[in-house]
Motif scaffolding. Structure first.
Motif, PDB file in Angstrom:
ATOM      1  N   ARG A   1      32.217  51.285  31.970  1.00 51.29           N
ATOM      2  CA  ARG A   1      33.337  50.613  32.686  1.00 51.29           C
ATOM      3  C   ARG A   1      32.973  49.658  33.589  1.00 51.29           C
TER       4      ARG A   1
ATOM      5  N   TYR B   1      33.086  54.857  43.300  1.00 55.51           N
ATOM      6  CA  TYR B   1      33.802  54.437  42.146  1.00 55.51           C
ATOM      7  C   TYR B   1      34.926  53.900  42.822  1.00 55.51           C
ATOM      8  N   LEU B   2      35.243  53.540  43.883  1.00 51.26           N
ATOM      9  CA  LEU B   2      36.402  52.355  44.358  1.00 51.26           C
ATOM     10  C   LEU B   2      36.023  51.104  43.904  1.00 51.26           C
TER      11      LEU B   2
ATOM     12  N   ARG C   1      33.953  61.159  34.847  1.00 48.93           N
ATOM     13  CA  ARG C   1      33.149  59.700  35.190  1.00 48.93           C
ATOM     14  C   ARG C   1      31.741  60.237  35.521  1.00 48.93           C
TER      15      ARG C   1
ATOM     16  N   GLU D   1      33.109  56.309  32.016  1.00 48.99           N
ATOM     17  CA  GLU D   1      34.354  57.142  31.879  1.00 48.99           C
ATOM     18  C   GLU D   1      35.012  57.844  30.656  1.00 48.99           C
TER      19      GLU D   1
ATOM     20  N   ILE E   1      35.363  49.479  41.116  1.00 52.09           N
ATOM     21  CA  ILE E   1      35.569  49.018  39.834  1.00 52.09           C
ATOM     22  C   ILE E   1      37.027  49.719  39.567  1.00 52.09           C
ATOM     23  N   SER E   2      37.677  49.037  38.459  1.00 53.60           N
ATOM     24  CA  SER E   2      38.781  49.871  38.109  1.00 53.60           C
ATOM     25  C   SER E   2      38.529  50.799  36.716  1.00 53.60           C
ATOM     26  N   TRP E   3      39.359  51.654  36.546  1.00 52.98           N
ATOM     27  CA  TRP E   3      39.148  52.711  35.813  1.00 52.98           C
ATOM     28  C   TRP E   3      40.276  52.617  34.801  1.00 52.98           C
ATOM     29  N   ASP E   4      40.112  53.445  33.598  1.00 54.67           N
ATOM     30  CA  ASP E   4      41.373  53.766  32.782  1.00 54.67           C
ATOM     31  C   ASP E   4      42.383  54.551  32.995  1.00 54.67           C
TER      32      ASP E   4
ATOM     33  N   ASP F   1      44.176  56.796  36.219  1.00 51.46           N
ATOM     34  CA  ASP F   1      44.375  56.852  37.567  1.00 51.46           C
ATOM     35  C   ASP F   1      44.693  58.385  37.887  1.00 51.46           C
TER      36      ASP F   1
END
Length: 155
Positions: A134, A63-64, A112, A152, A66-69, A71
């Protein structure tokens, strides 16, 4: 043993749907044993009979990419399996909901999951539960098609 029967049922179902997901030996006994050792495995029984399983971990290196909403702390939901005898009864949704409720009690801010492109069941379930797509990640456990849709749900 009962968990692996459910996993094998799920592998057969995926194969019958022409999915390459879980067709390379993953998840294996060792994966489930690790879940249980780390207290990440969650099960649901019906009248004392094992009916559904999933793992919830607090990190996934895949999961590193891509960016997620969110943190904040998250749980990655993996290795969904429902016993063939209990399919179609909404048990996967019930188990995910129970796990997310416990995560919330423990301060988890997001959940996620990822799934193969052909796995319409999990995609539908993610949508139904309010997860948002995502992006696409790559997993190491699939030699045929390692791409997965990543979802997510931020609480």
């Amino acid at each position: 043993d009962a968990i692996m029967v459910m996993i094998d049922d799920a592998k057969s179902l995926l194969k019958s749907q022409n999915s390459t997901q879980w067709q390379d030996g993953y998840p294996a006994d060792a994966d489930i044993e690790q879940d249980l050792k780390n207290e990440n495995g969650w099960g649901l029984t019906v009248d004392g009979v094992p009916a559904a399983y999933l793992a919830a971990t607090d990190f996934d290196e895949n999961y590193l990419a891509i960016s997620w909403d969110c943190d904040g702390p998250y749980w990655a939901l993996h290795r969904f399996a429902v016993s063939q005898a209990f399919r179609g009864q909404g048990l996967a949704q019930k188990l995910i909901t129970l796990v997310m409720e416990e995560g919330q009690r423990q301060g988890v801010k997001a959940f996620r999951l990822d799934t193969g492109f052909e796995n319409r069941v999990i995609q539908h379930l993610a949508d139904k539960l309010g997860f948002q797509e995502r992006g696409v990640i790559t997993v190491k456990s699939d030699n045929h098609d390692p791409r997965r849709l990543a979802y997510e749900l931020v609480l």
